[in-house]
Design an enzyme around this catalytic site. Structure first.
Site, PDB file in Angstrom:
ATOM      1  CG  ASN A   7      -1.844   1.121   1.316  1.00 38.21           C
ATOM      2  OD1 ASN A   7      -1.794   2.024   0.478  1.00 38.21           O
ATOM      3  ND2 ASN A   7      -2.710   1.109   2.302  1.00 38.21           N
ATOM      4  NE  ARG A  91      -5.997   1.626  -0.378  1.00 39.42           N
ATOM      5  CZ  ARG A  91      -5.996   2.789   0.267  1.00 39.42           C
ATOM      6  NH1 ARG A  91      -4.889   3.254   0.810  1.00 39.42           N
ATOM      7  NH2 ARG A  91      -7.086   3.495   0.359  1.00 39.42           N
ATOM      8  CG  HIS A 180     -12.983   3.017   3.009  1.00 39.38           C
ATOM      9  ND1 HIS A 180     -13.794   3.997   3.528  1.00 39.38           N
ATOM     10  CD2 HIS A 180     -11.721   3.343   3.350  1.00 39.38           C
ATOM     11  CE1 HIS A 180     -13.062   4.880   4.171  1.00 39.38           C
ATOM     12  NE2 HIS A 180     -11.791   4.515   4.071  1.00 39.38           N
ATOM     13  CG  LEU A 209     -18.327   3.857  11.319  1.00 38.73           C
ATOM     14  CD1 LEU A 209     -19.191   3.959  12.565  1.00 38.73           C
ATOM     15  CD2 LEU A 209     -18.810   4.824  10.245  1.00 38.73           C
ATOM     16  NE  ARG A 241     -10.626  12.564   3.594  1.00 33.58           N
ATOM     17  CZ  ARG A 241     -10.470  11.241   3.549  1.00 33.58           C
ATOM     18  NH1 ARG A 241     -11.514  10.441   3.634  1.00 33.58           N
ATOM     19  NH2 ARG A 241      -9.283  10.726   3.379  1.00 33.58           N
ATOM     20  NE  ARG A 286      -7.104   5.913  20.031  1.00 39.30           N
ATOM     21  CZ  ARG A 286      -6.309   5.284  19.195  1.00 39.30           C
ATOM     22  NH1 ARG A 286      -5.746   4.169  19.571  1.00 39.30           N
ATOM     23  NH2 ARG A 286      -6.058   5.763  18.005  1.00 39.30           N
ATOM     24  CD  GLU A 335     -11.984  -3.326  13.340  1.00 28.11           C
ATOM     25  OE1 GLU A 335     -10.978  -3.567  14.024  1.00 28.11           O
ATOM     26  OE2 GLU A 335     -11.953  -3.269  12.086  1.00 28.11           O
ATOM     27  CD  GLU A 385      -8.986  -1.221   4.253  1.00 28.91           C
ATOM     28  OE1 GLU A 385      -8.612  -0.805   5.359  1.00 28.91           O
ATOM     29  OE2 GLU A 385      -9.277  -0.483   3.302  1.00 28.91           O
TER      30      GLU A 385
HETATM   31  P1  ADP Z   1      -7.692   5.035   8.868  1.00 26.24           P
HETATM   32  O1  ADP Z   1      -7.296   3.667   8.335  1.00 26.24           O
HETATM   33  O2  ADP Z   1      -8.727   5.739   8.053  1.00 26.24           O
HETATM   34  O3  ADP Z   1      -6.545   5.897   9.287  1.00 26.24           O
HETATM   35  P2  ADP Z   1      -8.558   3.549  11.216  1.00 26.24           P
HETATM   36  O4  ADP Z   1      -9.548   2.558  10.737  1.00 26.24           O
HETATM   37  O5  ADP Z   1      -7.204   3.079  11.631  1.00 26.24           O
HETATM   38  O6  ADP Z   1      -8.471   4.772  10.224  1.00 26.24           O
HETATM   39  O7  ADP Z   1      -9.238   4.305  12.463  1.00 26.24           O
HETATM   40  C1  ADP Z   1      -8.555   5.283  13.175  1.00 26.24           C
HETATM   41  C2  ADP Z   1      -9.469   5.885  14.225  1.00 26.24           C
HETATM   42  O8  ADP Z   1     -10.092   4.872  14.986  1.00 26.24           O
HETATM   43  C3  ADP Z   1      -8.721   6.720  15.235  1.00 26.24           C
HETATM   44  O9  ADP Z   1      -8.562   8.029  14.805  1.00 26.24           O
HETATM   45  C4  ADP Z   1      -9.603   6.641  16.430  1.00 26.24           C
HETATM   46  O10 ADP Z   1     -10.573   7.674  16.310  1.00 26.24           O
HETATM   47  C5  ADP Z   1     -10.311   5.324  16.313  1.00 26.24           C
HETATM   48  N1  ADP Z   1      -9.774   4.323  17.238  1.00 26.24           N
HETATM   49  C6  ADP Z   1      -8.760   3.467  17.038  1.00 26.24           C
HETATM   50  N2  ADP Z   1      -8.560   2.690  18.125  1.00 26.24           N
HETATM   51  C7  ADP Z   1      -9.470   3.063  19.027  1.00 26.24           C
HETATM   52  C8  ADP Z   1      -9.787   2.650  20.383  1.00 26.24           C
HETATM   53  N3  ADP Z   1      -9.125   1.674  20.975  1.00 26.24           N
HETATM   54  N4  ADP Z   1     -10.817   3.274  20.987  1.00 26.24           N
HETATM   55  C9  ADP Z   1     -11.496   4.257  20.385  1.00 26.24           C
HETATM   56  N5  ADP Z   1     -11.250   4.698  19.126  1.00 26.24           N
HETATM   57  C10 ADP Z   1     -10.260   4.108  18.474  1.00 26.24           C
END
Ligand code: ADP
Length: 397
Positions: A7, A91, A180, A209, A241, A286, A335, A385
């Site tokens: 990627n 990717r 996605h 999300l 965004r 978080r 998740e 992914e």
């Molecule tokens: P991307 O791949 O678009 O960068 P991710 O799927 O890795 O995004 O998600 C990142 C976001 O998930 C973080 O910015 C945070 O908001 C949320 N996140 C990740 N781990 C946790 C957690 N343990 N508790 C709460 N939110 C979390």
């Protein structure tokens, strides 16, 4: 067969070597700050500690060379030679209307991807640099392109057309593409399995999300709508965004703040979303969760607006599919953030969705978070992914 999944961004390259028999990652890592001072490679062989090496990475060829060295290192590597890597899955962000599935890369395919560069000027050229660097250094290894947009190519015209003069679609292919795709594909299949219904007969809504966020409606095995558009800016309120907004706001703000259109787009991409709504407090859920617990108004309004937007899209997709069998949550927020899932699902009491509060606290595995008597099933399904890319690569070969 071992499949290397790449990627590649403009200054970073994520990689994973996946054994397609066991579907396990033998090792994964990242080359970061490519072409920038302070570049490094980090690599985690399966079951061992992460190894980080600061080293000059001039360009993507250097990066691929380091990836191969890491994977074949006699002490910390995971294969003994390059010949143990059977294929590379890349990717690629945008395949436009040219690609509705993964494809083996040749010169003609590279040209067709280049023709989509206009649609993703930040991503596609960077993805292609990775492809070319791999082709240089792994001449005999088959390369496969897996597109973020391909899964959504089954959308019907009424879902992908914008209410613009039709000539702009004809001239410039301005339409909804969606992103996605590998995640929506992976999670919707896993969801049908958990539901115990054939994929081709199920109505599924996938809420991916993460920092970037999108929703898709998958009916009878086909994506029929998705929230991201021609670019990933449309749809949900995301980390930074804006998602959907009245397009006339752009002119209004440009006048008031003296922005040109590029500065305006930067605000919409980098300074908006929950970050902007929380007055710059954080884009990370978080922090926002902690903020909500402390009763901070900035966090509460951002999380409420985020959840409401997700619920609105879910409602729209239930209408688009004339019903729904299951809703699946995935990616960083989907998740991990149980209080957000709860806030979203509270909008669907009228549909007979009931949340299993205890199950909703668990994480890290596929899990049903609706009660057994809930009319619509709700699942949390960790996305993968890279595995999806590896599976598609193997299928093609
Ligand atoms: P991307 O791949 O678009 O960068 P991710 O799927 O890795 O995004 O998600 C990142 C976001 O998930 C973080 O910015 C945070 O908001 C949320 N996140 C990740 N781990 C946790 C957690 N343990 N508790 C709460 N939110 C979390």
């Amino acid at each position: 067969m071992n499949i290397l999944v790449i990627n590649c961004g403009s200054s970073s390259l994520k990689f994973q070597l996946i054994d397609s028999d066991t579907e396990e990652a033998l090792g994964k890592g990242l080359c970061d700050r490519i072409g920038i001072p302070g570049s490094f490679i980090s690599f985690t062989p399966r079951g061992k500690d992460k190894i980080t090496k600061e080293t000059e990475i001039k360009d993507h060829n250097d990066a691929i060379r380091l990836v191969i060295e890491a994977l074949t290192d006699p002490e910390t590597g995971v294969v003994s030679s390059l010949s143990e890597i059977g294929a590379v899955g890349h990717r690629i962000v945008h395949g436009g209307e040219k690609f509705n599935r993964a494809t083996i890369i040749n010169e003609e395919v590279i040209k067709a991807i280049e023709e989509c560069n206009d649609l993703a000027p930040l991503h596609n050229p960077a993805n292609l640099i990775g492809v070319k660097a791999c082709m240089d250094l792994m001449k005999d290894t088959p390369m496969v392109a897996v597109f973020d947009t391909a899964f959504h190519q089954t959308m019907p015209e009424e879902a992908y057309l914008y209410g613009l003069p039709y000539e702009y679609y004809e001239k410039y292919r301005i339409r909804r593409y969606g992103f996605h795709g590998t995640s929506h594909d992976f999670v919707s299949h896993a969801c049908a399995d958990l539901l115990g219904k054939p994929y081709e007969e199920a109505k599924i809504i996938v809420c991916h999300l993460g920092n970037g966020a999108s929703i898709s409606a998958v009916k009878d095995g086909k994506c029929v709508d998705t929230s991201m558009g021609m670019t990933p800016l449309e749809g949900l309120i995301m980390g930074t965004r804006s998602g959907d907004l009245d397009p006339a706001i752009l002119e209004f703000l440009c006048d008031k703040e003296g922005f040109d259109i590029h500065e305006m787009l930067k605000v919409l991409n980098k300074k908006s979303g929950v970050f902007g709504l929380s007055s710059g407090f954080s884009s990370d859920f978080r922090d926002l969760e902690a903020g909500c617990k402390e009763g901070k108004a900035n966090s509460i309004r951002a999380v409420k607006a985020f959840s409401y937007r997700v619920a609105k899209y879910v409602g729209a997709y239930i209408a688009a599919m004339n019903g729904v069998d299951a809703i699946a949550f995935t990616a960083g927020i989907g998740e991990n953030t149980c209080f957000v899932r709860k806030m979203i699902l509270e909008y669907f009491g009228y549909m007979g969705i009931t949340l299993d509060e205890e199950a909703n606290q668990k994480r890290g595995e596929d899990i049903m978070i609706s009660t057994p008597d809930s009319k619509v099933k709700v699942f949390v399904i960790p996305t993968n992914e890279e595995l999806s890319i590896a599976r598609q690569t193997l299928e093609l070969l």
